[in-house]
Design an enzyme around this catalytic site. Sequence first.
Site, PDB file in Angstrom:
ATOM      1  N   TRP A 128       0.874  -1.174   0.000  1.00 36.91           N
ATOM      2  CA  TRP A 128       0.000   0.000   0.000  1.00 36.91           C
ATOM      3  C   TRP A 128       0.913   1.225   0.000  1.00 36.91           C
ATOM      4  O   TRP A 128       1.744   1.371   0.909  1.00 36.91           O
ATOM      5  CB  TRP A 128      -0.858  -0.038   1.266  1.00 36.91           C
ATOM      6  CG  TRP A 128      -1.830   1.075   1.420  1.00 36.91           C
ATOM      7  CD1 TRP A 128      -2.730   1.530   0.491  1.00 36.91           C
ATOM      8  CD2 TRP A 128      -2.018   1.882   2.600  1.00 36.91           C
ATOM      9  NE1 TRP A 128      -3.470   2.553   1.026  1.00 36.91           N
ATOM     10  CE2 TRP A 128      -3.050   2.799   2.316  1.00 36.91           C
ATOM     11  CE3 TRP A 128      -1.428   1.915   3.856  1.00 36.91           C
ATOM     12  CZ2 TRP A 128      -3.498   3.727   3.233  1.00 36.91           C
ATOM     13  CZ3 TRP A 128      -1.874   2.841   4.775  1.00 36.91           C
ATOM     14  CH2 TRP A 128      -2.903   3.737   4.465  1.00 36.91           C
ATOM     15  N   ASP A 147      -0.151  -4.884   9.846  1.00 40.76           N
ATOM     16  CA  ASP A 147      -1.185  -3.953   9.373  1.00 40.76           C
ATOM     17  C   ASP A 147      -2.449  -4.767   9.092  1.00 40.76           C
ATOM     18  O   ASP A 147      -2.485  -5.581   8.170  1.00 40.76           O
ATOM     19  CB  ASP A 147      -0.688  -3.255   8.100  1.00 40.76           C
ATOM     20  CG  ASP A 147      -1.688  -2.212   7.605  1.00 40.76           C
ATOM     21  OD1 ASP A 147      -2.765  -2.057   8.216  1.00 40.76           O
ATOM     22  OD2 ASP A 147      -1.392  -1.557   6.583  1.00 40.76           O
ATOM     23  N   ALA A 204      -5.955  -4.240   8.088  1.00 45.27           N
ATOM     24  CA  ALA A 204      -6.935  -3.265   7.578  1.00 45.27           C
ATOM     25  C   ALA A 204      -8.169  -3.928   6.968  1.00 45.27           C
ATOM     26  O   ALA A 204      -9.122  -3.233   6.619  1.00 45.27           O
ATOM     27  CB  ALA A 204      -6.269  -2.358   6.542  1.00 45.27           C
ATOM     28  N   LYS A 254     -12.915  -0.550   6.647  1.00 41.40           N
ATOM     29  CA  LYS A 254     -13.497  -1.429   5.623  1.00 41.40           C
ATOM     30  C   LYS A 254     -14.518  -2.382   6.237  1.00 41.40           C
ATOM     31  O   LYS A 254     -15.628  -2.512   5.743  1.00 41.40           O
ATOM     32  CB  LYS A 254     -12.402  -2.246   4.921  1.00 41.40           C
ATOM     33  CG  LYS A 254     -11.122  -1.507   4.664  1.00 41.40           C
ATOM     34  CD  LYS A 254     -11.214  -0.558   3.495  1.00 41.40           C
ATOM     35  CE  LYS A 254     -10.091   0.454   3.584  1.00 41.40           C
ATOM     36  NZ  LYS A 254      -9.494   0.851   2.352  1.00 41.40           N
TER      37      LYS A 254
HETATM   38  C1  LIG Z   1      -3.051  -1.943   3.668  1.00 43.76           C
HETATM   39  C2  LIG Z   1      -3.790  -0.810   4.274  1.00 43.76           C
HETATM   40  N1  LIG Z   1      -3.465  -0.407   5.500  1.00 43.76           N
HETATM   41  C3  LIG Z   1      -4.103   0.594   6.119  1.00 43.76           C
HETATM   42  C4  LIG Z   1      -5.130   1.261   5.497  1.00 43.76           C
HETATM   43  C5  LIG Z   1      -5.740   2.379   6.291  1.00 43.76           C
HETATM   44  O1  LIG Z   1      -7.044   2.639   6.133  1.00 43.76           O
HETATM   45  P1  LIG Z   1      -7.790   3.774   6.970  1.00 43.76           P
HETATM   46  O2  LIG Z   1      -6.773   4.767   7.411  1.00 43.76           O
HETATM   47  O3  LIG Z   1      -8.755   4.358   6.002  1.00 43.76           O
HETATM   48  O4  LIG Z   1      -8.438   3.087   8.122  1.00 43.76           O
HETATM   49  C6  LIG Z   1      -5.501   0.897   4.196  1.00 43.76           C
HETATM   50  C7  LIG Z   1      -6.554   1.622   3.485  1.00 43.76           C
HETATM   51  O5  LIG Z   1      -6.693   1.604   2.295  1.00 43.76           O
HETATM   52  C8  LIG Z   1      -4.825  -0.179   3.576  1.00 43.76           C
HETATM   53  O6  LIG Z   1      -5.136  -0.603   2.357  1.00 43.76           O
END
Ligand SMILES: Cc1ncc(COP(=O)(O)O)c(C=O)c1O
Length: 394
Positions: free
Chosen positions: A127, A208, A210, A243
């Site tokens: 990401w 991570d 998510a 999500k």
């Molecule tokens: C791999 C990954 N980590 C963390 C996030 C963080 O998402 P958010 O800050 O919207 O909770 C995302 C969002 O796209 C992601 O794809």
Amino acid sequence: MFETLQKATLDKIFVLMAEYAADPRANKIDLGVGVYKDPQNNTPIMSAVRKAEQRILDGAKTKTYKGVVGNKEFSAGIVDLALGGVVDATRIRTVNGAGGTGALMILMQVLGRARPKGRIFISDPTWPNHIPLAENANLTVHYYPYFDPATRQVDFGAMMKVVDTLTGDDVVLLHGCCHNPTGANLTPAQWDAVVESLQRTGAFPLVDLAYLGFGDGLVEDAYGVRKVAASLPECMIAFSASKNFGLYRERAGVAIAIARDAAAADVVSSQMQNIIRGTISQTPDHGAEIVRVILEDKALRAEWETELTQMRERMKRLRVKLADAIRRKSNSKDFDFIATHSGMFSLLGLPQSVVEKLKTEDGVYMINDSRINVAGIPEDRVDELADYLIAAAG
Ligand SMILES: Cc1ncc(COP(=O)(O)O)c(C=O)c1O
């Protein structure tokens, strides 16, 4: 003042979203943006979330500050959801983050304080936001190979060749499940091997998380993070509720630190709180409170789990349908990997020129690196999309 500044680059995804919005073609297809889509191409508010929100509206008596660590009951619910009790609570400390990104920011800044300029190993690809987050936290970004473009699966041999060389001063960032952007994930046996390597080298894992529940199930998707947390003396986890609770703009997330013992955990906690206080002072609570209400209420929790299951099954069905259509029409198994990937994304492995052609000629939008969001696949136009992909891939 401003004359000394240069224009900063924005994440390409925002440019793509604007291009898609401005495209007048009625038959355009959005596989770019990284949010869940329902059959009507909307990103809905989950019904459990609506009900929790109503309850909060009816019952809340104040909007006063919550305190630097945020909503403790929300954090406890998330720790339980992610870890299922595999770690003694005396070693765990949490603070809320502004989304998963906010949680990553806090955790990486703690790591940057612990090891200024220390090495953090990130999957290649990853990401994109992982990189500025790490750099802004005074960490030095390195990569481990992750994806085999030939098989479109994890290149585990290549990954472990690097992971095995890490030292006790290094951090390794692992995607807990539903890898973004590839959709290719570690098997339980591969997680076991990664953990064995970390036990040997002493390298520090930051997980991570998510997309918990978007892959194979809430418990199944937690295999890796639970293995890491149960087997190693220290780790960190960045949880996003964006999500799986559909709370994107509410910015609900939890930064979880697990230390060797309670005394060490208190030190990490003070660092996390110090970072919050010196940056945003307090974290947002509305999304956190929604999640707390859902997780603490049996009926709402069951309703949320049912909705999450429906979302997951829809994404799986779309994967299978697209892979089947391509196989049937092209008589080739080249895109079968779409059905074996899990989570919201798949990296198709198409060159950028082909991605561009799909956009300009067919109105099919995906990220430059050829990542698609499977939730954006229009179920009634799978055959048409298959035709575009077959023709484009040549
Ligand atoms: C791999 C990954 N980590 C963390 C996030 C963080 O998402 P958010 O800050 O919207 O909770 C995302 C969002 O796209 C992601 O794809």
